[in-house]
Motif scaffolding. Sequence first.
Motif, PDB file in Angstrom:
ATOM      1  N   ARG A   1      77.192  45.151  17.969  1.00 34.85           N
ATOM      2  CA  ARG A   1      75.829  45.767  17.353  1.00 34.85           C
ATOM      3  C   ARG A   1      75.769  47.119  17.394  1.00 34.85           C
ATOM      4  NH1 ARG A   1      71.330  42.209  18.099  1.00 34.85           N
ATOM      5  NH2 ARG A   1      72.371  39.839  18.485  1.00 34.85           N
ATOM      6  N   LEU A   2      75.005  47.515  16.125  1.00 31.82           N
ATOM      7  CA  LEU A   2      74.905  48.946  16.014  1.00 31.82           C
ATOM      8  C   LEU A   2      73.390  49.265  15.939  1.00 31.82           C
ATOM      9  CD1 LEU A   2      76.195  51.388  15.366  1.00 31.82           C
ATOM     10  CD2 LEU A   2      76.091  51.085  12.732  1.00 31.82           C
ATOM     11  N   ILE A   3      73.115  49.921  16.669  1.00 32.09           N
ATOM     12  CA  ILE A   3      71.447  50.055  16.968  1.00 32.09           C
ATOM     13  C   ILE A   3      70.943  51.634  16.904  1.00 32.09           C
ATOM     14  CG2 ILE A   3      71.347  47.955  18.203  1.00 32.09           C
ATOM     15  CD1 ILE A   3      71.378  49.395  20.632  1.00 32.09           C
ATOM     16  N   GLU A   4      69.664  51.716  16.749  1.00 34.51           N
ATOM     17  CA  GLU A   4      68.842  52.951  16.936  1.00 34.51           C
ATOM     18  C   GLU A   4      67.907  52.905  18.269  1.00 34.51           C
ATOM     19  OE1 GLU A   4      69.428  53.707  12.221  1.00 34.51           O
ATOM     20  OE2 GLU A   4      67.209  53.399  12.711  1.00 34.51           O
ATOM     21  N   SER A   5      67.977  53.552  19.106  1.00 36.24           N
ATOM     22  CA  SER A   5      67.254  53.361  20.216  1.00 36.24           C
ATOM     23  C   SER A   5      66.064  54.145  20.045  1.00 36.24           C
ATOM     24  CB  SER A   5      68.116  53.838  21.431  1.00 36.24           C
ATOM     25  OG  SER A   5      69.472  53.508  21.609  1.00 36.24           O
ATOM     26  N   TYR A   6      64.876  53.607  20.878  1.00 36.83           N
ATOM     27  CA  TYR A   6      63.776  54.187  20.842  1.00 36.83           C
ATOM     28  C   TYR A   6      63.223  54.469  22.140  1.00 36.83           C
ATOM     29  CZ  TYR A   6      63.475  54.261  15.527  1.00 36.83           C
ATOM     30  OH  TYR A   6      63.552  54.517  14.176  1.00 36.83           O
ATOM     31  N   LYS A   7      63.120  53.332  22.952  1.00 37.56           N
ATOM     32  CA  LYS A   7      62.328  53.346  23.909  1.00 37.56           C
ATOM     33  C   LYS A   7      63.120  52.663  25.271  1.00 37.56           C
ATOM     34  CE  LYS A   7      57.708  53.167  23.834  1.00 37.56           C
ATOM     35  NZ  LYS A   7      56.684  52.651  23.466  1.00 37.56           N
TER      36      LYS A   7
ATOM     37  N   LYS B   1      73.608  60.437  12.989  1.00 34.95           N
ATOM     38  CA  LYS B   1      72.079  60.499  13.385  1.00 34.95           C
ATOM     39  C   LYS B   1      71.093  59.465  12.509  1.00 34.95           C
ATOM     40  CE  LYS B   1      70.260  64.389  14.261  1.00 34.95           C
ATOM     41  NZ  LYS B   1      70.263  64.517  15.630  1.00 34.95           N
ATOM     42  N   PHE B   2      69.962  59.163  12.954  1.00 33.62           N
ATOM     43  CA  PHE B   2      69.149  58.547  12.208  1.00 33.62           C
ATOM     44  C   PHE B   2      67.897  59.087  12.352  1.00 33.62           C
ATOM     45  CE2 PHE B   2      68.690  57.292  16.764  1.00 33.62           C
ATOM     46  CZ  PHE B   2      67.621  56.784  16.736  1.00 33.62           C
ATOM     47  N   ILE B   3      66.857  58.811  11.285  1.00 34.81           N
ATOM     48  CA  ILE B   3      65.535  59.173  11.164  1.00 34.81           C
ATOM     49  C   ILE B   3      64.650  58.065  11.649  1.00 34.81           C
ATOM     50  CG2 ILE B   3      63.806  59.815   9.552  1.00 34.81           C
ATOM     51  CD1 ILE B   3      66.002  60.410   7.534  1.00 34.81           C
TER      52      ILE B   3
ATOM     53  N   LEU C   1      70.815  59.630  18.066  1.00 31.92           N
ATOM     54  CA  LEU C   1      72.304  59.127  17.596  1.00 31.92           C
ATOM     55  C   LEU C   1      72.317  57.640  17.770  1.00 31.92           C
ATOM     56  CD1 LEU C   1      74.479  61.956  18.984  1.00 31.92           C
ATOM     57  CD2 LEU C   1      74.016  61.923  16.606  1.00 31.92           C
ATOM     58  N   ARG C   2      72.861  57.169  16.938  1.00 28.39           N
ATOM     59  CA  ARG C   2      73.047  55.593  16.902  1.00 28.39           C
ATOM     60  C   ARG C   2      74.203  55.125  17.875  1.00 28.39           C
ATOM     61  NH1 ARG C   2      73.995  54.077  10.628  1.00 28.39           N
ATOM     62  NH2 ARG C   2      71.579  54.132  10.074  1.00 28.39           N
ATOM     63  N   LEU C   3      73.725  53.882  18.541  1.00 33.61           N
ATOM     64  CA  LEU C   3      74.777  53.352  19.699  1.00 33.61           C
ATOM     65  C   LEU C   3      75.316  52.259  19.157  1.00 33.61           C
ATOM     66  CD1 LEU C   3      72.399  53.225  22.878  1.00 33.61           C
ATOM     67  CD2 LEU C   3      74.360  54.529  22.491  1.00 33.61           C
TER      68      LEU C   3
ATOM     69  N   PHE D   1      66.082  49.548  16.980  1.00 32.86           N
ATOM     70  CA  PHE D   1      66.327  49.041  15.628  1.00 32.86           C
ATOM     71  C   PHE D   1      67.818  48.431  15.542  1.00 32.86           C
ATOM     72  CE2 PHE D   1      66.967  48.964  10.882  1.00 32.86           C
ATOM     73  CZ  PHE D   1      65.815  48.361  10.528  1.00 32.86           C
ATOM     74  N   CYS D   2      67.727  47.174  15.078  1.00 31.54           N
ATOM     75  CA  CYS D   2      69.074  46.692  15.057  1.00 31.54           C
ATOM     76  C   CYS D   2      69.506  46.562  13.693  1.00 31.54           C
ATOM     77  CB  CYS D   2      69.310  45.331  15.611  1.00 31.54           C
ATOM     78  SG  CYS D   2      70.614  44.403  15.327  1.00 31.54           S
ATOM     79  N   LEU D   3      70.818  47.106  13.242  1.00 31.99           N
ATOM     80  CA  LEU D   3      71.252  47.530  11.860  1.00 31.99           C
ATOM     81  C   LEU D   3      71.559  46.001  11.411  1.00 31.99           C
ATOM     82  CD1 LEU D   3      71.209  50.212  10.573  1.00 31.99           C
ATOM     83  CD2 LEU D   3      71.246  50.612  13.000  1.00 31.99           C
TER      84      LEU D   3
END
Length: 323
Positions: A167-173, A210-212, A151-153, A186-188
């Motif tokens: 910021r709207l981001i997609e978290s990975y690690k 959600k994000f892929i 889920l995006r943060l 990943f920063c939108l």
Amino acid sequence: MKINRIITIIMVLLQREKISGKELAEKLNVSLRTIYRDIQVIEGAGIPIITYQGSAGGISILKNYKISKGLFTKEDVIVLLKGLNLLSSPILNEDENVRTLEKIKSLLSKHDLNQVRNDLSQLTVDLSPWLSKQNINNKISIIKEAINKQLRLSCEYIKLKNKQDSRLIESYKLIFKEKEWYLQAFCLSRNDFRLFKLSKMSNIKITNTKFIKQTTPDALSSFEKDMEKRVFKIKLLIDNSILERILDYCDEQDLHKLNDKQYIVDFNFIDDDYSYGILMSFGHQCICLEPEYVRKEMIERTKKLINSYKKNDNLFLSNYYLK
């Protein structure tokens, strides 16, 4: 966590004659596809797995099979336990950590377990700061949930020169590097992967979007390459009273004893506010010898600090004592 889940599956399969993939998936709160991927990992480790088809089917370990020394030696288990100790806080919560540690310990005999305990007593890892600071654990907990659920943060982030934006981001690690926590995401708004320093993140919230997942670049390679280009050596003259502190930033080979009270130090430096702040934190026990422009910049910053105190001293004290 994958290692926790795989160990749980192995323990269940050793204790039960047979179990369905669906039941395992429900117990571990993951998809059936994830269970079968984990089973492939277990088979790859050398454990003989048998799968039965049909309504009475399921998964089992070959009858009378016991984990051989070739799979998990005492030394292997020590490595696993040390690794979990390193991750004990804040990556794993206390319940997860205790359960996983007990499962791994069950692979050892009583005699070997005592030896492992003695070995582990020689290592303590505590990632918490000496001085109290903002609640990083709470941030990590939110980020972990976002990563697991894809889920995006949303958050507020302080950039260079203390500018703050949303910021709207997609978290990975999550990454722990040199006393600080970072998030690869990943920063939108930038349409690219970035490293976010957790201490600069605030108002972190999980969205319902959600994000892929994308293929992620190496989290630190570009950052480290940039740092290597910016770092250069400066020469410092220091008093031996701050020798212990200097060693937080450089190696013994960078120190050259001048006399009983002073050292010349080859110091790694980046021309930014952070590095100048480190030099100023050493006070009068540290003087920059070269290059000349860094030395002059230190003089100017010291002058500004003194002038700031002089300018505001009387006004500040009078207002302070009037309260």
